[in-house]
Enzyme design. Structure first.
Site, PDB file in Angstrom:
ATOM      1  N   GLU A  99     -66.920  10.482 -21.617  1.00 43.11           N
ATOM      2  CA  GLU A  99     -65.851  10.012 -20.719  1.00 43.11           C
ATOM      3  C   GLU A  99     -65.473  11.047 -19.685  1.00 43.11           C
ATOM      4  O   GLU A  99     -65.768  12.224 -19.843  1.00 43.11           O
ATOM      5  CB  GLU A  99     -64.591   9.713 -21.543  1.00 43.11           C
ATOM      6  CG  GLU A  99     -64.797   8.616 -22.528  1.00 43.11           C
ATOM      7  CD  GLU A  99     -63.533   8.303 -23.314  1.00 43.11           C
ATOM      8  OE1 GLU A  99     -62.416   8.609 -22.828  1.00 43.11           O
ATOM      9  OE2 GLU A  99     -63.672   7.747 -24.404  1.00 43.11           O
ATOM     10  N   CYS A 112     -62.358  15.646 -14.464  1.00 40.46           N
ATOM     11  CA  CYS A 112     -62.352  16.167 -15.831  1.00 40.46           C
ATOM     12  C   CYS A 112     -63.683  15.771 -16.455  1.00 40.46           C
ATOM     13  O   CYS A 112     -64.018  14.584 -16.499  1.00 40.46           O
ATOM     14  CB  CYS A 112     -61.169  15.535 -16.555  1.00 40.46           C
ATOM     15  SG  CYS A 112     -61.103  15.932 -18.288  1.00 40.46           S
ATOM     16  N   CYS A 119     -67.207  15.857 -30.769  1.00 38.12           N
ATOM     17  CA  CYS A 119     -66.717  17.235 -30.836  1.00 38.12           C
ATOM     18  C   CYS A 119     -66.635  17.641 -32.300  1.00 38.12           C
ATOM     19  O   CYS A 119     -66.295  16.825 -33.168  1.00 38.12           O
ATOM     20  CB  CYS A 119     -65.332  17.317 -30.190  1.00 38.12           C
ATOM     21  SG  CYS A 119     -64.633  18.985 -30.188  1.00 38.12           S
ATOM     22  N   CYS A 123     -59.625  18.692 -34.239  1.00 31.36           N
ATOM     23  CA  CYS A 123     -58.165  18.678 -33.997  1.00 31.36           C
ATOM     24  C   CYS A 123     -57.638  17.288 -34.362  1.00 31.36           C
ATOM     25  O   CYS A 123     -58.204  16.267 -33.950  1.00 31.36           O
ATOM     26  CB  CYS A 123     -57.853  18.977 -32.529  1.00 31.36           C
ATOM     27  SG  CYS A 123     -58.407  20.615 -32.004  1.00 31.36           S
ATOM     28  N   CYS A 126     -56.712  14.401 -31.704  1.00 29.78           N
ATOM     29  CA  CYS A 126     -57.648  14.173 -30.604  1.00 29.78           C
ATOM     30  C   CYS A 126     -58.698  13.120 -30.963  1.00 29.78           C
ATOM     31  O   CYS A 126     -59.390  13.246 -31.978  1.00 29.78           O
ATOM     32  CB  CYS A 126     -58.321  15.500 -30.246  1.00 29.78           C
ATOM     33  SG  CYS A 126     -59.535  15.325 -28.930  1.00 29.78           S
ATOM     34  N   CYS A 340     -58.837  11.677 -23.173  1.00 32.00           N
ATOM     35  CA  CYS A 340     -60.254  11.469 -23.485  1.00 32.00           C
ATOM     36  C   CYS A 340     -60.548  11.029 -24.915  1.00 32.00           C
ATOM     37  O   CYS A 340     -59.854  11.382 -25.841  1.00 32.00           O
ATOM     38  CB  CYS A 340     -61.027  12.735 -23.198  1.00 32.00           C
ATOM     39  SG  CYS A 340     -61.869  12.551 -21.651  1.00 32.00           S
TER      40      CYS A 340
END
Ligand code: SAH
Length: 352
Positions: A99, A112, A119, A123, A126, A340
């Site tokens: 994205e 961005c 990932c 976290c 997120c 995102c």
């Protein structure tokens, strides 16, 4: 290289620097300036296929056509009716999704960009990290996000923030190559000063960034003011605790003289008490830095932050009174879910 897609790809040459292309031409018994032409086609004429690289002789085009060029394709886009922010869902050669967000500011367009598919950082607030990391992006796939948006919108992007999906300092070689090509005068010639690298606190990566020495802006996603606040929502803190992170940031500032930006997502009832703000001010009081307060964009899997929040502007005033330069991130595109990871999550869930 091995990859997730159906077939093996050979596209490492698309990540070459100009110098590497010139050397390659030498190896192929071509004139070195052909390397410049290829580099320009790759980085200034993204919309063209190799068969349209007309300044090259046919024999060279034929040779190059064995090269896979991993184009980034805009699969969907969502335009905010409120402020014109545009969110993109891109599809990659192996059918994975990433994205990005295009924001218009007074000084120009900022994109961005994502640096990984998924990932690994975990976290808890997120969306990008929920399915783990699938793979790193190649430098050319990070560049492709910029090039495809420029063509789609017929604009020139002047600033880039590495705040999309992924942890840039967990993919340092490709991220560095991406920035070097972006800054090259034969490429887009973007100033390093217009690039921001955001990290959740990967200490060796921050050290590598300092050693590289280019004047990019470093943003640290802090979100907690001591180890217990940070450990609970950011697993990276167990590896590199806050004290070590702060010392590394000091070394970075000493080495580069650059002001660091601290991102602080305000999670109501969790990290927005006055005690937290006092600790934040203490942590940052002697630093050359700036704090960016970000309103939490709630995701389904995160159950904190549901309390009524104290005004984020009050927190900013409080920090300012303590001499910490603070800004509040404008909520861009509130009608299009501009944080995102959420679009991809929907797409991937829909596919399964
Ligand atoms: N991995 C890098 C860059 C990607 S995240 C990093 O951690 O900095 C970009 C920024 O968005 C980070 O500051 C991240 O903490 C923040 N962010 C992620 N999810 C969010 C959410 N749901 N609400 C608000 N900010 C979020």
């Amino acid at each position: 290289m091995s990859c997730i897609g159906k077939k093996e790809h050979n596209f490492s040459p698309v990540n070459y620097s100009l110098e590497q292309w010139r050397l390659k031409m030498d190896e192929w018994n071509e004139k070195a300036f052909r390397g410049n032409q290829i580099y320009e086609y790759l980085h200034r004429s993204y919309g063209l296929g190799i068969n349209e690289w007309n300044r090259l002789p046919k024999s060279l085009r034929d040779k190059l056509s064995e090269l896979d060029i991993p184009k980034v394709v805009i699969e969907d886009k969502y335009v905010s009716d409120i402020d014109g922010t545009i969110k993109y869902l891109y599809k990659l050669y192996d059918d994975s999704y990433i994205e990005g967000v295009l924001m218009k500011y007074k000084y120009g367009y900022t994109l961005c960009v994502s640096t990984q598919v998924g990932c690994a950082m975990g976290c808890s607030f997120c969306a990008s990290t929920k399915g783990g990391k699938q793979r790193d992006l190649e430098a050319y796939e990070i560049l492709g996000q910029i090039y495809s948006v420029e063509i789609e919108e017929d604009i020139s992007i002047s600033h880039v923030v590495l705040m999309g999906m992924g942890e840039p300092l967990d993919n340092w070689d490709h991220v560095k190559r991406f920035m070097e090509i972006l800054a090259s005068k034969e490429g887009k010639n973007m100033s390093y000063r217009n690039m921001t690298v955001s990290t959740c606190g990967v200490v060796p990566g921050i050290e590598a960034l300092a050693e590289w020495g280019k004047p990019v802006t470093l943003a640290i996603s802090l979100h907690g003011t001591n180890d217990s606040e940070r450990n609970e929502i950011m697993p990276i803190n167990r590896k590199y605790p806050i004290d070590e992170l702060m010392k590394t940031v000091d070394r970075y500032t000493n080495a580069t003289g650059r002001r660091v930006s601290f991102e602080f997502t305000v999670i109501p009832g969790y990290n927005d008490s006055m005690e937290s703000m006092d600790r934040l001010a203490d942590l940052l009081s002697k630093k050359l830095c700036h704090v960016n307060l970000i309103p939490l964009n709630p995701i389904e899997e995160f159950n904190k932050g549901k309390q009524k929040s104290i005004s984020i502007y009050k927190l900013a005033d409080y920090l300012e009174k303590k001499n910490i330069q603070t800004s509040v991130r404008r909520t861009l595109g509130p009608d299009i879910d501009a944080s995102c990871g959420q679009l991809r999550q929907r797409k991937v869930k829909g596919r399964n």
